[in-house]
Design a protein around this motif. Structure first.
Motif, PDB file in Angstrom:
ATOM      1  N   SER A  39       0.909  -0.955   0.032  1.00 61.46           N
ATOM      2  CA  SER A  39      -0.239   0.148  -0.407  1.00 61.46           C
ATOM      3  C   SER A  39       0.981   1.516   0.051  1.00 61.46           C
ATOM      4  O   SER A  39       0.475   1.966  -0.830  1.00 61.46           O
ATOM      5  N   PRO A  40       1.970   1.156   0.604  1.00 63.28           N
ATOM      6  CA  PRO A  40       2.611   2.775   1.396  1.00 63.28           C
ATOM      7  C   PRO A  40       3.747   2.715  -0.590  1.00 63.28           C
ATOM      8  O   PRO A  40       3.525   3.884  -0.394  1.00 63.28           O
ATOM      9  N   TYR A  41       4.045   1.996  -1.137  1.00 60.12           N
ATOM     10  CA  TYR A  41       4.646   2.077  -2.165  1.00 60.12           C
ATOM     11  C   TYR A  41       3.612   2.327  -3.741  1.00 60.12           C
ATOM     12  O   TYR A  41       4.122   3.233  -4.068  1.00 60.12           O
ATOM     13  N   VAL A  42       2.522   1.605  -3.352  1.00 61.14           N
ATOM     14  CA  VAL A  42       1.207   2.081  -4.745  1.00 61.14           C
ATOM     15  C   VAL A  42       1.018   3.885  -4.691  1.00 61.14           C
ATOM     16  O   VAL A  42       0.705   4.523  -4.964  1.00 61.14           O
ATOM     17  N   THR A  43       0.941   4.441  -3.102  1.00 58.93           N
ATOM     18  CA  THR A  43       0.520   6.000  -2.514  1.00 58.93           C
ATOM     19  C   THR A  43       2.205   6.661  -2.963  1.00 58.93           C
ATOM     20  O   THR A  43       1.744   7.896  -3.331  1.00 58.93           O
ATOM     21  N   LYS A  44       3.447   5.840  -2.649  1.00 55.50           N
ATOM     22  CA  LYS A  44       4.175   7.193  -2.935  1.00 55.50           C
ATOM     23  C   LYS A  44       4.254   6.867  -4.684  1.00 55.50           C
ATOM     24  O   LYS A  44       4.624   8.487  -5.001  1.00 55.50           O
ATOM     25  N   LEU A  94      -2.286   7.737 -11.387  1.00 59.37           N
ATOM     26  CA  LEU A  94      -3.567   7.425 -10.109  1.00 59.37           C
ATOM     27  C   LEU A  94      -5.301   6.885 -10.229  1.00 59.37           C
ATOM     28  O   LEU A  94      -5.333   6.594  -8.737  1.00 59.37           O
ATOM     29  N   ASN A 117      -6.497   0.414  -4.262  1.00 57.21           N
ATOM     30  CA  ASN A 117      -7.646   0.936  -2.970  1.00 57.21           C
ATOM     31  C   ASN A 117      -8.844  -0.018  -2.605  1.00 57.21           C
ATOM     32  O   ASN A 117      -9.617  -0.402  -1.601  1.00 57.21           O
ATOM     33  N   TYR A 126      -3.671   3.160  -7.804  1.00 55.26           N
ATOM     34  CA  TYR A 126      -4.033   3.692  -6.603  1.00 55.26           C
ATOM     35  C   TYR A 126      -5.206   4.046  -6.229  1.00 55.26           C
ATOM     36  O   TYR A 126      -5.754   3.238  -5.310  1.00 55.26           O
ATOM     37  N   GLU A 127      -6.516   4.427  -7.503  1.00 55.09           N
ATOM     38  CA  GLU A 127      -7.680   4.702  -6.672  1.00 55.09           C
ATOM     39  C   GLU A 127      -7.779   2.894  -6.893  1.00 55.09           C
ATOM     40  O   GLU A 127      -8.776   1.576  -5.884  1.00 55.09           O
ATOM     41  N   SER A 165       2.283   6.636  -7.186  1.00 59.99           N
ATOM     42  CA  SER A 165       0.577   7.820  -8.013  1.00 59.99           C
ATOM     43  C   SER A 165       1.597   9.126  -6.795  1.00 59.99           C
ATOM     44  O   SER A 165       1.293   9.631  -7.501  1.00 59.99           O
ATOM     45  N   ARG A 166       1.787   9.379  -6.530  1.00 56.62           N
ATOM     46  CA  ARG A 166       2.037  10.756  -5.730  1.00 56.62           C
ATOM     47  C   ARG A 166       3.269  11.612  -6.654  1.00 56.62           C
ATOM     48  O   ARG A 166       3.450  12.715  -6.370  1.00 56.62           O
TER      49      ARG A 166
END
Length: 231
Positions: free
Chosen positions: A103-108, A121, A128, A124-125, A110-111
């Motif tokens: 999860s944190p890798y996907v967030t990073k 993006l 989740n 990421y959606e 995408s950001r």
């Protein structure tokens, strides 16, 4: 297959070949992304760590995950209790751990890269959404449906139709999870990496694809072997 990594292996090559090792490097604050183009021995030395200890931890990950996609045809002759216990241990627990760690890798990614690669993006959606769906699905299996199937196996259930209805609902949820994974594969063009993909970008795609494989094997074991016994 013997353990393929040595002290001379490049950190980035280790992660590329076995993405799950990224969790070890993250824990030990070894940069496998921008600084991954160095031998493991050098990376370990920079952090003041023991190379033999790190290699042993990498070996444990290798031995645990190299045969992850086990041939499940052997389960056709197993009783339902055995299959359920196997699913919980090898799919539920493993999936929960991977969803948490990925999860944190996907967030990073995408950001950091979302402006230049807007598909991230959407990844990421969708990730989740998939995470929420699968966690709720597995919780329902363990709390409600698997106990009903165990009763079916023993012939002690009072309302057989209730159990069948629950199984049908699970199959619909499998379809929903599968569709999300197919959407992720589609918008990433089968996990094709752009030329400017960094190490973390590559890591996310590799682990998403591995998660897809894990989920499909999970669903196969249930839909094609366990559930048809009672439908």
């Amino acid at each position: 297959m013997s353990f393929p990594f040595t002290a001379d292996s490049l950190v980035r090559d280790i992660v590329n070949e076995l993405p799950k090792t990224s969790d070890i490097f993250k824990k030990k604050r070894i940069d496998f992304c921008c600084g991954g183009n160095i031998p493991l021995s050098q990376a370990v030395s920079q952090r003041g760590l023991d190379i033999d200890t790190v290699l042993e931890e990498l070996k444990e990950v290798f031995e645990k995950y190299q045969d992850e996609e086990k041939d499940v045809t052997v389960w056709t002759d197993s009783n339902s209790d055995t299959i359920i216990d196997y699913v919980i241990e090898n799919y539920h627990r493993v999936s929960e751990e991977e969803l948490k760690n990925l999860s944190p890798y996907v967030t990073k990614v995408s950001r950091v890269h979302g402006d230049n690669h807007p598909e991230l993006l959407k990844v990421y959606e969708l990730f989740n959404e998939f995470k929420k769906e699968l966690l709720e699905h597995m919780e329902k299996e363990e709390a409600t449906v698997f106990p009903l199937i165990r009763q079916l196996e023993k012939g002690t259930i009072e309302n057989r139709q209730e159990a069948i209805n629950q199984i049908v609902e699970l199959e619909k949820e499998h379809d929903q999870c599968g569709e999300i994974l197919r959407q992720i594969r589609s918008i990433t063009s089968d996990y094709a990496l752009p030329l400017d993909a960094c190490g973390t970008y590559r890591l996310v795609y590799a682990r998403l694809e591995a998660l897809e494989g894990l989920t499909f094997m999970h669903v196969h074991l249930e839909n094609n072997i366990l559930f048809p016994r009672y439908m």
